[in-house]
Motif scaffolding. Structure first.
Motif, mmCIF file in Angstrom:
data_model
loop_
_atom_site.group_PDB
_atom_site.id
_atom_site.type_symbol
_atom_site.label_atom_id
_atom_site.label_comp_id
_atom_site.label_asym_id
_atom_site.label_seq_id
_atom_site.Cartn_x
_atom_site.Cartn_y
_atom_site.Cartn_z
ATOM 1 N N TYR A 152 0.841 -1.205 0.000
ATOM 2 C CA TYR A 152 0.000 0.000 0.000
ATOM 3 C C TYR A 152 0.871 1.247 0.000
ATOM 4 C CZ TYR A 152 -3.326 3.519 1.529
ATOM 5 O OH TYR A 152 -4.092 4.660 1.614
ATOM 6 N N ARG A 153 1.884 1.226 0.831
ATOM 7 C CA ARG A 153 2.807 2.375 0.960
ATOM 8 C C ARG A 153 3.486 2.678 -0.374
ATOM 9 N NH1 ARG A 153 7.463 1.652 3.035
ATOM 10 N NH2 ARG A 153 8.533 3.598 3.521
ATOM 11 N N ASP A 154 3.944 1.618 -1.033
ATOM 12 C CA ASP A 154 4.594 1.801 -2.327
ATOM 13 C C ASP A 154 3.632 2.438 -3.337
ATOM 14 O OD1 ASP A 154 6.960 0.548 -1.453
ATOM 15 O OD2 ASP A 154 6.208 -1.449 -1.999
ATOM 16 N N LEU A 155 2.431 1.862 -3.411
ATOM 17 C CA LEU A 155 1.531 2.254 -4.493
ATOM 18 C C LEU A 155 0.975 3.660 -4.290
ATOM 19 C CD1 LEU A 155 -0.234 -1.149 -5.210
ATOM 20 C CD2 LEU A 155 1.892 -0.209 -6.147
ATOM 21 N N VAL A 156 0.686 4.020 -3.043
ATOM 22 C CA VAL A 156 0.213 5.379 -2.779
ATOM 23 C C VAL A 156 1.283 6.395 -3.194
ATOM 24 C CG1 VAL A 156 -0.341 7.012 -0.922
ATOM 25 C CG2 VAL A 156 -1.419 4.750 -0.969
ATOM 26 N N ARG A 157 2.534 6.090 -2.851
ATOM 27 C CA ARG A 157 3.610 7.012 -3.231
ATOM 28 C C ARG A 157 3.756 7.110 -4.755
ATOM 29 N NH1 ARG A 157 8.821 5.163 -0.216
ATOM 30 N NH2 ARG A 157 7.825 3.125 -0.464
ATOM 31 N N PHE A 158 3.812 5.907 -5.394
ATOM 32 C CA PHE A 158 4.028 5.915 -6.848
ATOM 33 C C PHE A 158 2.907 6.665 -7.578
ATOM 34 C CE2 PHE A 158 6.577 1.691 -6.506
ATOM 35 C CZ PHE A 158 7.661 2.400 -6.005
ATOM 36 N N ARG A 159 1.657 6.397 -7.154
ATOM 37 C CA ARG A 159 0.527 7.041 -7.822
ATOM 38 C C ARG A 159 0.594 8.553 -7.751
ATOM 39 N NH1 ARG A 159 -4.311 3.354 -8.502
ATOM 40 N NH2 ARG A 159 -5.110 5.009 -9.794
ATOM 41 N N SER A 160 1.174 9.037 -6.640
ATOM 42 C CA SER A 160 1.247 10.499 -6.494
ATOM 43 C C SER A 160 2.543 11.043 -7.081
ATOM 44 C CB SER A 160 1.117 10.871 -5.021
ATOM 45 O OG SER A 160 2.257 10.413 -4.324
ATOM 46 N N THR A 177 -8.052 -7.746 6.618
ATOM 47 C CA THR A 177 -8.150 -6.692 5.604
ATOM 48 C C THR A 177 -8.778 -5.479 6.266
ATOM 49 O OG1 THR A 177 -8.527 -8.372 3.907
ATOM 50 C CG2 THR A 177 -9.126 -6.110 3.339
ATOM 51 N N PHE A 178 -8.199 -4.315 6.065
ATOM 52 C CA PHE A 178 -8.851 -3.125 6.622
ATOM 53 C C PHE A 178 -9.081 -2.086 5.537
ATOM 54 C CE2 PHE A 178 -5.026 -0.505 6.881
ATOM 55 C CZ PHE A 178 -4.002 -1.386 7.176
ATOM 56 N N PHE A 179 -10.205 -1.365 5.695
ATOM 57 C CA PHE A 179 -10.586 -0.287 4.798
ATOM 58 C C PHE A 179 -10.928 0.944 5.632
ATOM 59 C CE2 PHE A 179 -12.383 -4.177 2.901
ATOM 60 C CZ PHE A 179 -11.741 -4.166 1.679
ATOM 61 N N GLY A 180 -10.718 2.074 5.060
ATOM 62 C CA GLY A 180 -11.162 3.300 5.734
ATOM 63 C C GLY A 180 -11.097 4.469 4.761
ATOM 64 N N ARG A 181 -11.766 5.544 5.124
ATOM 65 C CA ARG A 181 -11.709 6.737 4.284
ATOM 66 C C ARG A 181 -10.339 7.383 4.420
ATOM 67 N NH1 ARG A 181 -17.295 10.140 5.256
ATOM 68 N NH2 ARG A 181 -18.406 8.367 6.146
ATOM 69 N N GLY A 182 -9.773 7.782 3.298
ATOM 70 C CA GLY A 182 -8.489 8.482 3.320
ATOM 71 C C GLY A 182 -8.687 9.977 3.235
ATOM 72 N N ARG A 183 -7.824 10.713 3.931
ATOM 73 C CA ARG A 183 -7.821 12.170 3.764
ATOM 74 C C ARG A 183 -6.786 12.492 2.690
ATOM 75 N NH1 ARG A 183 -7.796 11.473 9.230
ATOM 76 N NH2 ARG A 183 -5.549 11.868 9.348
ATOM 77 N N PRO A 184 -7.199 13.192 1.641
ATOM 78 C CA PRO A 184 -6.286 13.418 0.522
ATOM 79 C C PRO A 184 -4.923 13.919 0.986
ATOM 80 C CG PRO A 184 -8.468 14.227 -0.043
ATOM 81 C CD PRO A 184 -8.527 13.800 1.410
ATOM 82 N N GLY A 185 -3.874 13.256 0.538
ATOM 83 C CA GLY A 185 -2.509 13.661 0.878
ATOM 84 C C GLY A 185 -2.039 13.171 2.230
ATOM 85 N N GLU A 186 -2.952 12.610 3.045
ATOM 86 C CA GLU A 186 -2.546 12.163 4.388
ATOM 87 C C GLU A 186 -2.663 10.653 4.547
ATOM 88 O OE1 GLU A 186 -4.378 14.405 7.614
ATOM 89 O OE2 GLU A 186 -4.577 16.126 6.243
ATOM 90 N N GLN A 187 -2.932 9.977 3.456
ATOM 91 C CA GLN A 187 -3.183 8.526 3.557
ATOM 92 C C GLN A 187 -2.017 7.754 4.158
ATOM 93 O OE1 GLN A 187 -4.032 10.258 0.730
ATOM 94 N NE2 GLN A 187 -5.966 9.482 -0.101
ATOM 95 N N LEU A 188 -0.792 8.164 3.830
ATOM 96 C CA LEU A 188 0.342 7.388 4.338
ATOM 97 C C LEU A 188 0.471 7.505 5.854
ATOM 98 C CD1 LEU A 188 3.142 7.809 1.653
ATOM 99 C CD2 LEU A 188 1.674 5.838 2.118
ATOM 100 N N GLU A 189 0.179 8.675 6.377
ATOM 101 C CA GLU A 189 0.224 8.854 7.837
ATOM 102 C C GLU A 189 -0.896 8.041 8.489
ATOM 103 O OE1 GLU A 189 0.499 11.354 5.617
ATOM 104 O OE2 GLU A 189 2.665 11.557 5.936
ATOM 105 N N GLN A 190 -2.078 8.096 7.876
ATOM 106 C CA GLN A 190 -3.203 7.310 8.413
ATOM 107 C C GLN A 190 -2.841 5.815 8.402
ATOM 108 O OE1 GLN A 190 -6.039 9.324 5.465
ATOM 109 N NE2 GLN A 190 -7.434 8.803 7.135
#
Lengths: 530, 530
Positions: free
Chosen positions: B81-89, B452-465
């Protein structure tokens, strides 16, 4: 107090009965054409003239220890042919200078600290049943002396968990004591090496031991859930109790088979098994060994899970029957097949396995009248064999066993290569003799062979004869692609062959691990690495 | 030429269909009360503005390599997840300075020699599907640069041995290519991690991977018969092809799970399996999770050998059914039970297992009308889940999984502890969300849980969450006595927890082994040891 023989198997009051000895004698007379005569009795311990201990005296009171002649002689080696021939003749090459009997991990740590201070080497003794020189205090001259570490006082059962089918024990516990503690919970270790009555859990783990029910249940490797170990520098470490993990290489695997090189195994969580309620054992006779091996392969590859599965070659089948009946008869290869379960009937499994055997030309015992004795007789003498060997050694004969493993694609050819090379060496060294073979463990990808050889000994020259046979046999194993040992460990006896069996990169890694934990190289120097 | 996505799972032309996206969207709207909107597309590789390679240019011709932006970005991390969130941005923190593509062991050795000369670090890439930071070239500053070692050209099948049911492969081969080579022989690897289509045999071994049929057949650990490895100093070593041995600790076990720390796995002899002819899968519904877990325990302890056995908690069962049917219904825990055999019918085994399940209150699908979709639907989406996650990440949501293992005595309590701690963190970080759980592997002594966990992400703060949730979850696992990973490996993400999970004595030993083979510490520094 009952004492263990220093020169043979078991307690001083144990051995073959006169009737068994007579039967064995007549069997040998028939087989070898000799009437064996008892040799001289082993000298009493007091007559052995041990050198004085080289270590400071008195040893510290922080751990229990002994320098008695009996304790030093009992810990001067294992139970290999080489050990026993020497001991019987009064030759004790490497008595330890001290035997430590720690009753707790803190006493063990105190012992290791003292050993470090005085510059000695340490040999974990386990139950002392090594047949590969694993516990002989034969160490390089740079050490000031040797300490044999007897763990027999670290023998408590700490916890039984019937839900997860785990037991937590101190590593010095013997097989029967472990089973006695498990029985009230309906559990059993179901791990029966031939040394079961005298070997320890820690010894099983340190040598990757196998046992009578290891075809289904696996060698001790698969039974280890977690370990506590003490490094030579006194650090105590325990792995976590887990069914499996992927956090780095399996931490238990570094100590399983480590033969004392990386420290002392002090506790273990072991996977145990419910006592079987349903059991069936059948013998199946074949015309040719290759067919019996094929049946064995098909059965384990069919996912039929026999708890034990053994193929006896014609010579083993004949000797086994003769030992029971006293009669020699031409024998055929036999497949012994056992199923057991605590939960459900095993008949369907057994039938499916017998169908596989029949497809390879096997005739089941009842269909062909094969004596049930051949099946049950074999098991009956399993735990008696070390006593038989004692008698044979006493009669001056060469009598030893070795075992190996090989993938199925080479199994039959390998059996013949190894048997013939061994027989040739036996005949050259002894004039006459015999080599018997059986499989002891079967896997989907391969099989373990166990060979027994006998020959006439020349008084005083038995060790040279034995060494030449052992070398010829192990060379044949190595040439054929087998392992120098499937479940007896490397010890000092197989160390010359570890070089070609194991890649140098692995040795470098293991010696690197050892250097980190044992900078003086004081833990059991000489095993595995020649 | 088809290219892999640098920012997601699989090839650039793959992903959820519009219909699947629509169903997932409505499912989320129902569940989270949000209508997710697609985020911006990941930037093209050319727009990422990678720093120039720090290593000498041009690289030597003795091995194939690339410094193209695409190759460097594709090898800049795994598929966490960490990799993909970074790469996408568009954030690529640690692009390797060079990607090596050795086509032979001698090219690999040449690469390692060059790396040594220029003072770089090496990260074996495998298939690049690590979800634990295992292949991210994040290394200490003392190295002159990083080389990602792509083994995809070392992908040949060298030998198939149908008799011993073994296959000899180069380590860069992908799952489907291996199975394609085995199929004409009636064999299969039967090892199906979720990454099957994109992960390599070498990666499986280096991470102790588990798969869909690992309850009967075991994790990759048990499939490894022999290995060839190349040490960082260029030494090549191969273990002998043996079913088992007792010459020292298992030499394969030191490299299984070594995550590149001790060198590169280049070849393997793997145990493979005949293609099943008889198969049965059944779902059993329970009123309570504890009863389903008890049934699972009884079945594996009865020696019934299901090839797979999974317990879905009510949340997992509900989501699984909803993903297939689009409808939410209150769901009960489900036990999924599969038997297979190449040799004989499995009905008797299945019946015995269902009897155990019934004794714990289970109702089989047919008896209770549980939708067959719940059983088959679950398997259908197994290999689709990484694409689902891509879509969720694209919508800005937090969506990740983690897994662990625990002995049976703690199983149910541990599940609740871990789930509640994770849910609490999800709610704290995301306001709302969900945590689903299932068991993936069952052993006689314990069980593996997968959450498996899901939750709402705050734009730009997903990695911290995500980091806060991951820490809460892994802390709960560690507190509860579980492992930080049962089959995803340690990587860099779990390294902070390895310290408390593994004894220091083991770390000292492993680092000693590493120092002997890799004195510069250049092989994948940062995994396992924080």
């Amino acid at each position: 107090m009952r004492r263990r023989k220093y020169w043979g198997w078991g307690y001083e009051d144990e051995g073959l009965s006169s009737a068994e000895e007579a039967r064995l004698g007549s069997l040998l007379a028939t087989f070898f054409g000799v009437t064996p005569a008892p040799g001289s009795a082993p000298p009493p311990v007091e007559a052995l003239g041990l050198p004085a201990s080289r270590l400071p005296s008195p040893p510290p009171a922080s751990f229990a220890s002994s320098v008695s002649a009996y304790d030093r002689v009992l810990h001067a080696g294992g139970r290999s042919y080489r050990d026993l021939v020497r001991f019987r003749s009064g030759r004790v090459d490497h008595p330890p200078d001290l035997v430590a009997f720690p009753a707790s991990v803190s006493e063990l740590v105190a012992c290791l600290e003292w050993v470090d201070r005085v510059g000695a080497a340490v040999i974990p003794f386990g139950g002392g049943t090594s047949v590969t020189g694993g516990v002989e205090p034969a160490v390089p001259a740079r050490f000031s002396g040797t300490v044999s570490l007897d763990l027999s006082r670290l023998n408590r059962v700490l916890a039984v968990d019937p839900l997860a089918q785990l037991v937590h024990v101190e590593a010095g516990i013997l097989g029967p004591d472990l089973d006695a503690a498990l029985k009230p919970h309906g559990l059993s270790i179901r791990h029966y090496p031939q040394s079961y009555y005298f070997s320890t859990v820690g010894g099983w783990i340190a040598t990757r031991s196998g046992g009578h029910y290891s075809t289904l249940l696996g060698k001790i490797d698969t039974r280890v859930c977690a370990l506590e170990v003490v490094a030579p520098n006194g650090t105590v470490g325990a792995t976590r109790k887990l069914p499996s993990s992927s956090i780095g290489p399996d931490p238990n695997a570094l100590w399983i088979g480590s033969e004392g090189l990386l420290g002392v195994i002090t506790k273990a969580w072991l996977r145990v098994h419910p006592l079987p309620r349903f059991k069936k054992t059948v013998g199946v006779q074949f015309q040719e060994l290759g067919h019996a091996l094929e049946a064995a392969r098909r059965i384990v590859q069919a996912g039929l899970y026999p708890v034990h599965l053994r193929v006896l070659d014609p010579f083993e089948a004949m000797m086994s029957a003769a030992f029971t009946s006293g009669l020699f008869e031409e024998a055929r290869p036999v497949l012994i097949l056992g199923f057991e379960s605590a939960a459900q009937e095993v008949d369907a499994m057994l039938e499916a396995a017998l169908a596989q055997a029949a497809a390879c030309g096997g005739k089941t015992a009842s269909a062909r009248g094969t004596k049930a004795d051949e099946v049950e007789g074999w098991r009956h003498i399993f735990f008696r064999q070390p006593y038989v060997r004692d008698t044979l050694i006493g009669w001056g004969l060469i009598a030893d066993t070795f075992e190996t493993a090989i993938p199925w694609d080479r199994a039959e050819a390998f059996y013949h290569e190894v048997r013939e090379a061994t027989l040739e060496a036996v005949e050259e060294q002894c004039g006459a003799g015999a080599v018997l073979g059986r499989t002891t463990h079967a896997y989907p990808d391969g099989v373990a062979f166990y060979f027994t050889f006998f020959g006439r000994g020349r008084p005083g020259e038995q060790l040279e004869q034995w060494s030449a046979i052992k070398k010829a046999a192990t060379d044949a194993v190595a040439r054929g692609g087998g392992t120098a040992s499937h479940h007896h460990a490397c010890g000092r006896d197989h160390a010359p062959w570890s070089e070609q069996e194991l890649p140098s990169i692995w040795k470098a890694a293991l010696l690197g691990a050892k250097a980190a934990l044992d900078p003086r190289g004081a833990m059991n120097p000489g095993v595995v690495f020649p």
